[in-house]
Design a protein around this motif. Sequence first.
Motif, mmCIF file in Angstrom:
data_model
loop_
_atom_site.group_PDB
_atom_site.id
_atom_site.type_symbol
_atom_site.label_atom_id
_atom_site.label_comp_id
_atom_site.label_asym_id
_atom_site.label_seq_id
_atom_site.Cartn_x
_atom_site.Cartn_y
_atom_site.Cartn_z
ATOM 1 N N GLU A 119 -6.316 -1.941 -7.383
ATOM 2 C CA GLU A 119 -7.192 -1.110 -6.559
ATOM 3 C C GLU A 119 -8.196 -1.979 -5.823
ATOM 4 O O GLU A 119 -8.805 -2.868 -6.405
ATOM 5 C CB GLU A 119 -7.910 -0.085 -7.424
ATOM 6 N N GLU A 120 -8.319 -1.711 -4.527
ATOM 7 C CA GLU A 120 -9.331 -2.355 -3.699
ATOM 8 C C GLU A 120 -10.028 -1.261 -2.909
ATOM 9 O O GLU A 120 -9.475 -0.742 -1.937
ATOM 10 C CB GLU A 120 -8.695 -3.371 -2.737
ATOM 11 N N GLY A 121 -11.190 -0.878 -3.364
ATOM 12 C CA GLY A 121 -11.901 0.238 -2.744
ATOM 13 C C GLY A 121 -11.090 1.512 -2.937
ATOM 14 O O GLY A 121 -10.733 1.862 -4.049
ATOM 15 N N GLN A 122 -10.805 2.191 -1.817
ATOM 16 C CA GLN A 122 -10.021 3.423 -1.909
ATOM 17 C C GLN A 122 -8.523 3.164 -1.771
ATOM 18 O O GLN A 122 -7.735 4.100 -1.816
ATOM 19 C CB GLN A 122 -10.469 4.402 -0.832
ATOM 20 N N HIS A 123 -8.137 1.908 -1.608
ATOM 21 C CA HIS A 123 -6.720 1.573 -1.417
ATOM 22 C C HIS A 123 -6.093 1.111 -2.723
ATOM 23 O O HIS A 123 -6.738 0.453 -3.537
ATOM 24 C CB HIS A 123 -6.566 0.487 -0.354
ATOM 25 N N ARG A 124 -4.831 1.475 -2.884
ATOM 26 C CA ARG A 124 -4.064 1.027 -4.050
ATOM 27 C C ARG A 124 -2.869 0.233 -3.546
ATOM 28 O O ARG A 124 -2.183 0.649 -2.621
ATOM 29 C CB ARG A 124 -3.590 2.223 -4.868
ATOM 30 N N SER A 165 0.830 -1.203 0.000
ATOM 31 C CA SER A 165 0.000 0.000 0.000
ATOM 32 C C SER A 165 0.867 1.257 0.000
ATOM 33 O O SER A 165 2.024 1.246 0.450
ATOM 34 C CB SER A 165 -0.921 0.019 1.222
#
Length: 131
Positions: free
Chosen positions: A64-69, A32
């Motif tokens: 990308e997973e939701g708002q996380h990269r 992340s």
Amino acid sequence: MVDIFDVIADRTRRDILQLLLERSTDGQDGTSVSHIVQVLGASQPTVSKHLRVLRDAGLVSVREEGQHRYYSLQTAPLDEVDDWLVPFFSVDPPTPATLPEPAAHAADVVGRAAASAKHAVTAALRKLPGR
């Protein structure tokens, strides 16, 4: 086209690549931005700027997973660097003046193959559990 040498000339980008390499050999599926910020002690905008340059050069991929990269290392663009460096690994490189042309070419091919094999074996060993 991006000059890979310009991209890896920056110390922060090399630090990011090194971190991603270490994380990939530890079996991590991406790192992340916040982890990179924490480890490097750099600001989030600075890390994001460098990740954009690395992504544009094809050295990292992003998931990308939701708002996380989550960023992962992509080593294929480094082949250009490897190809340029391999001739320098020879301890006493033959010169065209000391070898006939076919032998000089053969020495170059064998030297490159040996350096590439060493690189491949080293990379494979890093991926073994407990390394």
